[in-house]
Design a protein around this motif. Structure first.
Motif, PDB file in Angstrom:
ATOM      1  N   UNK A 154       0.791  -1.218   0.000  1.00 48.65           N
ATOM      2  CA  UNK A 154       0.000   0.000   0.000  1.00 48.65           C
ATOM      3  C   UNK A 154       0.824   1.268   0.000  1.00 48.65           C
ATOM      4  N   UNK A 155       2.138   1.143  -0.153  1.00 45.65           N
ATOM      5  CA  UNK A 155       2.996   2.324  -0.197  1.00 45.65           C
ATOM      6  C   UNK A 155       2.899   2.996  -1.563  1.00 45.65           C
ATOM      7  N   UNK A 156       2.823   4.310  -1.552  1.00 41.19           N
ATOM      8  CA  UNK A 156       2.762   5.065  -2.795  1.00 41.19           C
ATOM      9  C   UNK A 156       4.121   5.052  -3.471  1.00 41.19           C
ATOM     10  N   UNK A 157       4.137   4.781  -4.780  1.00 40.05           N
ATOM     11  CA  UNK A 157       5.379   4.745  -5.549  1.00 40.05           C
ATOM     12  C   UNK A 157       5.444   5.979  -6.441  1.00 40.05           C
ATOM     13  N   UNK A 158       6.572   6.632  -6.469  1.00 40.72           N
ATOM     14  CA  UNK A 158       6.739   7.778  -7.351  1.00 40.72           C
ATOM     15  C   UNK A 158       5.985   9.001  -6.869  1.00 40.72           C
ATOM     16  N   UNK A 159       5.897   9.984  -7.744  1.00 40.58           N
ATOM     17  CA  UNK A 159       5.239  11.266  -7.445  1.00 40.58           C
ATOM     18  C   UNK A 159       4.207  11.536  -8.534  1.00 40.58           C
ATOM     19  N   UNK A 160       2.980  11.067  -8.344  1.00 41.08           N
ATOM     20  CA  UNK A 160       1.990  11.122  -9.437  1.00 41.08           C
ATOM     21  C   UNK A 160       1.603  12.516  -9.886  1.00 41.08           C
ATOM     22  N   UNK A 161       1.790  13.535  -9.048  1.00 42.59           N
ATOM     23  CA  UNK A 161       1.444  14.902  -9.450  1.00 42.59           C
ATOM     24  C   UNK A 161       2.691  15.706  -9.833  1.00 42.59           C
ATOM     25  N   UNK A 162       3.782  15.008 -10.107  1.00 45.90           N
ATOM     26  CA  UNK A 162       5.007  15.683 -10.511  1.00 45.90           C
ATOM     27  C   UNK A 162       4.760  16.528 -11.761  1.00 45.90           C
ATOM     28  N   UNK A 163       5.217  17.765 -11.722  1.00 40.08           N
ATOM     29  CA  UNK A 163       5.088  18.640 -12.884  1.00 40.08           C
ATOM     30  C   UNK A 163       3.708  19.231 -13.078  1.00 40.08           C
ATOM     31  N   UNK A 164       2.808  19.012 -12.131  1.00 36.10           N
ATOM     32  CA  UNK A 164       1.452  19.566 -12.232  1.00 36.10           C
ATOM     33  C   UNK A 164       1.262  20.578 -11.119  1.00 36.10           C
ATOM     34  N   UNK A 165       1.468  21.854 -11.405  1.00 35.09           N
ATOM     35  CA  UNK A 165       1.377  22.868 -10.350  1.00 35.09           C
ATOM     36  C   UNK A 165      -0.042  22.985  -9.826  1.00 35.09           C
ATOM     37  N   UNK A 166      -0.208  23.480  -8.595  1.00 40.16           N
ATOM     38  CA  UNK A 166      -1.554  23.715  -8.066  1.00 40.16           C
ATOM     39  C   UNK A 166      -2.348  24.617  -9.006  1.00 40.16           C
ATOM     40  N   UNK A 167      -3.627  24.341  -9.132  1.00 38.03           N
ATOM     41  CA  UNK A 167      -4.468  25.139 -10.019  1.00 38.03           C
ATOM     42  C   UNK A 167      -4.809  26.459  -9.341  1.00 38.03           C
ATOM     43  N   UNK A 168      -4.704  27.524 -10.119  1.00 40.86           N
ATOM     44  CA  UNK A 168      -5.001  28.859  -9.607  1.00 40.86           C
ATOM     45  C   UNK A 168      -5.569  29.684 -10.756  1.00 40.86           C
ATOM     46  N   UNK A 169      -6.877  29.563 -10.979  1.00 43.94           N
ATOM     47  CA  UNK A 169      -7.528  30.323 -12.038  1.00 43.94           C
ATOM     48  C   UNK A 169      -8.784  30.975 -11.483  1.00 43.94           C
ATOM     49  N   UNK A 170      -9.151  32.100 -12.074  1.00 35.11           N
ATOM     50  CA  UNK A 170     -10.413  32.766 -11.756  1.00 35.11           C
ATOM     51  C   UNK A 170     -11.537  31.953 -12.387  1.00 35.11           C
ATOM     52  N   UNK A 171     -12.531  31.567 -11.597  1.00 33.97           N
ATOM     53  CA  UNK A 171     -13.599  30.705 -12.111  1.00 33.97           C
ATOM     54  C   UNK A 171     -14.831  31.504 -12.537  1.00 33.97           C
ATOM     55  N   UNK A 172     -14.670  32.801 -12.727  1.00 29.92           N
ATOM     56  CA  UNK A 172     -15.780  33.629 -13.219  1.00 29.92           C
ATOM     57  C   UNK A 172     -15.645  33.801 -14.722  1.00 29.92           C
ATOM     58  N   UNK A 173     -16.570  33.257 -15.519  1.00 30.12           N
ATOM     59  CA  UNK A 173     -16.442  33.369 -16.980  1.00 30.12           C
ATOM     60  C   UNK A 173     -16.878  34.743 -17.481  1.00 30.12           C
TER      61      UNK A 173
END
Length: 564
Positions: free
Chosen positions: A77-96
């Motif tokens: 059950x140990x996590x292998x690797x870094x699955x979110x590597x290279x995916x920065x936190x999302x930061x967008x304005x959600x008002x269209x």
């Protein structure tokens, strides 16, 4: 020309996040991602106790298109690797800024004659590092070239720009062949027999518009190339052989990974065969003398179902669809080798037996450029602008190199190596190559590209064969041999392998630039040390002149072995 329509429901239903140590690690991964929620949508058991957990993301309750990822856990059950590597936190304005109505109108420009337009769905579009608020609109109808189309259009919700579209309809090509004296699994009925599988849930063969073919006895077909019951016997045999191959060689439970299969229909009145997200449909050869029921054609179409029913589905760019097509060809070759039918000797050419279009095999995996379409052997920046079957060439080429090598001997054809690649590649055998590709598919995400496939297969070989230097070196060398550059996210050579030779990868963006005479132009040079110690890179620029314009090409001069 064959049309493969890959549409249908998402293969997984949302599930609770795993508990225990893996749950704690995923909670840690979500830290610092304000507004994001990780939703597990599936889990697939792999070899050696590995489990592949497919995740989707939302941001402030909006679905994140291109935000999916796969977390791999070991037997403990140990996590292998870094699955979110290279995916920065999302930061967008959600008002269209755009209204849904304006978004639909913008999408319609890509298919003015669409017969239906979906309700625009507000999403965060975030493949890789890109992030923007957008609408996703699906247009159904006929494309400009007259083919059926189900076109996804991403419309920027602030500017109205359309950064990307992708179509669920795939073009294809194929062939047909008959197999005598085969054993197929059928079902006993109250009045006789049906070509409906008693064990492979959902698999049956019928003639277009009908259910399973039935008969008074358990003997099927007349041997005629135009007889549709005979066609069903061939295609049904091929589907069962592919199912068995997936089970026995690749440790996969059915086409959908959960013990399920899909119906198969013959009698399509076209020189065509396709997968539509729910069923495989098979037509006839150009001269209408045979049906397109050759082993590798049927296996290719069902291969699309495997691609669809692995994490990430089939949504993506041109390269995603190219890798989908390559997956079909790979499973076609695997099924031929597994079945080993004497009337169809195993090989790495596609749809060669009946020569439906009068030009021999449609694709040649060991040398894609030798086929009638002159597909590229090597990856290049032009691949994203290449027709999807042609763009599958480098992946088909890679698979042959991993399976057989560049000079396998034993009457097997040699395979060329692209400029800048290794001197040779030593094959691992088709079964090992197939397991590596299948394990990579379990780590697939939407908008999968060649660079992602390289990382996924290198992760796969380390998961399947930890510490095995020769296998790791072969997989990596095969990608180098088809010019797919090394990636920062890929795993390094196993630590037990000793010190590797110094090596690096280099990208120049753009590689060429135009400027007026006496002007200046700039390019960005990005390097990665992929093995050993950092090295010195010598750069030079050359110029060619035409009229008042000057074109400069930046090239490297060094001892590196990685192409760019």
């Amino acid at each position: 020309m064959l049309i493969a329509i890959v549409s249908g429901p998402a293969p997984y239903a949302a599930q609770a996040a795993p508990g225990g140590r893996n749950g704690e690690m995923l909670t840690h991964l979500a830290a610092g991602r304000d507004g994001e929620r990780l939703i597990r949508v599936g889990a697939t058991a792999g070899p050696r106790g590995l489990t592949y957990h497919a995740y989707q993301r939302t941001y402030r309750e909006l679905p994140v298109v291109g935000g999916d990822f796969v977390a791999v856990t070991d037997a403990s059950g140990n996590l292998m690797g870094t699955p979110l590597h290279g995916r920065p936190p999302i930061d967008v304005d959600v008002t269209p800024y755009l209204t849904p109505r304006r978004a639909a109108a913008a999408a319609r420009t890509r298919m003015p004659g669409a017969s239906s337009v979906s309700e625009p769905r507000l999403v965060v579009f975030a493949p890789g590092t890109e992030q923007r608020l957008a609408y996703e609109v699906v247009l159904t109808g006929t494309s400009r070239n007259g083919r059926p189309s189900r076109l996804h259009v991403i419309v920027d919700a602030r500017s109205g720009a359309i950064p990307v579209t992708w179509d669920e309809v795939l073009d294809g090509s194929g062939n047909g062949y008959y197999y005598d004296d085969t054993v197929i699994d059928t079902r006993r009925t109250s009045s006789g027999y049906a070509m409906s599988d008693p064990d492979r849930r959902g698999l049956f063969c019928g003639i277009q518009g009908n259910g399973a073919v039935t008969g008074p006895d358990d003997s099927w077909g007349s041997g005629s190339g135009t007889d549709l019951e005979t066609a069903c016997a061939d295609a049904y045999y091929a589907a069962q052989q592919e199912w068995n191959m997936l089970r026995d060689w690749l440790e996969r439970d059915g086409f959908d990974g959960a013990g399920g299969a899909f119906p198969l229909f013959v009698g399509l009145n076209a020189v065509n065969a396709y997968w539509n997200g729910h069923t495989v449909n098979i037509g006839h050869t150009k001269d209408n003398q045979r049906q397109l029921t050759e082993l590798d054609v049927v296996a290719h179409e069902f291969g699309h179902s495997v691609f669809q029913y692995t994490p990430g589905g089939f949504d993506g760019y041109t390269e995603t669809y190219a890798l989908n097509e390559a997956t079909g060809d790979i499973f076609g070759a695997l099924t031929e080798h597994y079945a080993h039918h004497p009337a169809d000797e195993p090989d790495y050419v596609y749809a060669e037996e009946a020569d439906a279009l009068g030009r021999g095999p449609e694709r040649v995996m060991y040398d894609p450029s030798a086929g009638p379409r002159d597909e590229p052997n090597c990856w290049s920046p032009q691949i994203p602008d290449t027709e999807v079957h042609d763009a599958a060439g480098p992946a088909n080429h890679w698979f042959y190199l991993v399976a057989e090598g560049s000079d396998p001997g034993g009457d097997k054809p040699s395979s060329p190596i692209c400029a800048g690649g290794p001197d040779s590649v030593t094959g691992l055998g088709i079964r090992t190559a197939g397991r590596i590709w299948m394990t990579a598919l379990l780590q697939k995400t939407s908008f999968w590209e060649y660079a992602d496939a390289r990382v996924a297969t290198l992760n796969a070989v380390t998961q399947l064969h930890p510490g095995d230097c020769a296998r790791f070196d072969t997989v990596r060398a095969a990608w180098d041999a088809v010019s797919v550059p090394a990636q920062a996210a890929e795993p390094g050579r196993p630590g037990t392998c000793g010190e590797p030779a110094d090596s690096f990868s280099l990208d120049v963006v753009p590689g060429t630039a135009e400027t007026d005479a006496g002007g200046t132009a700039s390019s960005t040079v990005v390097t990665h040390t992929t093995a050993g110690d950092p090295q010195t890179v010598d750069l030079a620029a050359s110029a060619s002149r035409s009229a008042s314009r000057q074109c400069s090409t930046l090239r490297r001069s060094s001892r590196a072995t990685r192409p760019y």
